[in-house]
Design a protein around this motif. Structure first.
Motif, mmCIF file in Angstrom:
data_model
loop_
_atom_site.group_PDB
_atom_site.id
_atom_site.type_symbol
_atom_site.label_atom_id
_atom_site.label_comp_id
_atom_site.label_asym_id
_atom_site.label_seq_id
_atom_site.Cartn_x
_atom_site.Cartn_y
_atom_site.Cartn_z
ATOM 1 N N GLY A 115 -24.386 -7.808 -7.339
ATOM 2 C CA GLY A 115 -25.351 -7.711 -8.430
ATOM 3 C C GLY A 115 -26.621 -6.969 -8.077
ATOM 4 O O GLY A 115 -27.496 -6.785 -8.930
ATOM 5 N N SER A 117 -29.362 -4.223 -7.509
ATOM 6 C CA SER A 117 -29.701 -2.948 -8.151
ATOM 7 C C SER A 117 -28.852 -2.677 -9.386
ATOM 8 O O SER A 117 -28.472 -1.534 -9.670
ATOM 9 N N THR A 118 -28.524 -3.739 -10.119
ATOM 10 C CA THR A 118 -27.748 -3.585 -11.349
ATOM 11 C C THR A 118 -28.599 -3.986 -12.553
ATOM 12 O O THR A 118 -29.658 -4.586 -12.413
ATOM 13 N N THR A 119 -28.087 -3.654 -13.729
ATOM 14 C CA THR A 119 -28.659 -4.147 -14.975
ATOM 15 C C THR A 119 -27.801 -5.310 -15.468
ATOM 16 O O THR A 119 -26.800 -5.672 -14.824
ATOM 17 N N SER A 122 -24.438 -3.345 -16.069
ATOM 18 C CA SER A 122 -23.840 -2.382 -15.122
ATOM 19 C C SER A 122 -23.158 -3.053 -13.937
ATOM 20 O O SER A 122 -22.375 -2.410 -13.225
ATOM 21 N N TRP A 123 -23.420 -4.343 -13.690
ATOM 22 C CA TRP A 123 -22.743 -5.060 -12.615
ATOM 23 C C TRP A 123 -21.227 -5.063 -12.826
ATOM 24 O O TRP A 123 -20.447 -5.138 -11.870
ATOM 25 N N SER A 125 -18.421 -3.335 -12.938
ATOM 26 C CA SER A 125 -17.840 -2.042 -12.593
ATOM 27 C C SER A 125 -16.933 -2.189 -11.378
ATOM 28 O O SER A 125 -17.078 -3.125 -10.584
ATOM 29 N N ASN A 128 -18.615 -2.300 -7.932
ATOM 30 C CA ASN A 128 -19.342 -3.514 -7.547
ATOM 31 C C ASN A 128 -18.437 -4.692 -7.202
ATOM 32 O O ASN A 128 -18.935 -5.759 -6.825
#
Length: 235
Positions: A115, A117-119, A122-123, A125, A128
């Motif tokens: 998680g 540096s994610t929004t 966007s996690w 994916s 990740n």
């Protein structure tokens, strides 16, 4: 007033130990270092993506029914649970995110994501993914029409969200993947595997590798998103 403050402090420490806290105006659930930030019920007519993304709507300050953080569909809470931390994602220091699917109270599928540096979306994916019951989840596949996306694939007839598929060609019978949240479709214009009398439905492959949705998909009752973060609750 002092006694109420002491009581709330005691409940706070109970929460840290993993208990549900339905008092002091807060409803939350922690399991070890993980804290639930979202929980959805299947077939309740509520969009998973819309309820997750709805800024300013938080359940932990308004709900008092502990069933709303239960992973068992039999518990009588049909609404989706949303923690306000989703609105504070950037400042919460998220370390890991865990997506879980439950059927009749039993965990049937999970994916753990990095998680950092994610929004708040966007996690979700392939890059990740840290671990999963699906051992082939990180296999490279760049064919047109393949998805590993929170927002998934949507057109006028089909609404597939939190969509992880591997093959998407030669018609519905060849659709292969791991999971999909189907939020709706126009009858006759989607695939047979996603037709339902009510939505959303949480479809998953029950074994450890991608397979054909038509032949092997199962339906989960509850979808849960949890995090390990430095600051889940508002200061």
């Amino acid at each position: 007033m002092a006694s109420v403050g002491v009581y709330c402090i005691l409940v706070f420490f109970m929460l840290l130990l993993g208990d549900i806290n339905p008092v002091c105006g807060i409803l939350e659930k922690k399991v070890g270092d993980w804290q639930m930030i979202y929980r959805a019920r299947s077939r309740n007519g509520q969009s998973v993506v819309n309820s997750y993304m709805k800024q300013g709507v938080a359940s932990e300050q308004t709900e008092t029914n502990t069933d709303c953080v239960s992973v068992n569909r039999r518990d009588q809470c049909s609404t989706n649970y949303r923690h306000s931390m989703i609105d504070r994602w950037d400042s919460s220091g998220v370390q890991k995110v865990r997506l879980e699917l439950y059927k009749e109270g039993e965990l049937v599928a999970h994916v753990v994501f990095n998680g950092k540096s994610t929004t708040s979306t966007s996690w979700f994916s392939k890059e990740n993914v840290l671990s999963s019951n699906w051992i082939d989840l990180k296999e490279s596949n760049y064919e047109k029409g393949n998805h590993f996306s929170f927002f998934g694939y949507r057109d006028n007839d089909i609404d597939r969200r939190l969509y992880i598929n591997k093959e998407w060609k030669r018609g519905c019978g060849s659709h292969k993947g791991w999971m999909v949240v189907v939020e709706g479709m126009t009858r006759g214009n989607g695939c047979n595997y996603e037709v339902s009398s009510s939505y959303p439905v949480f479809l998953y492959i029950p074994h450890t590798y991608a397979d054909f949705f038509d032949d092997y998909k199962r339906e989960a009752d509850v979808l849960v998103i949890s995090v390990i973060a430095n600051r889940v609750n508002a200061v």
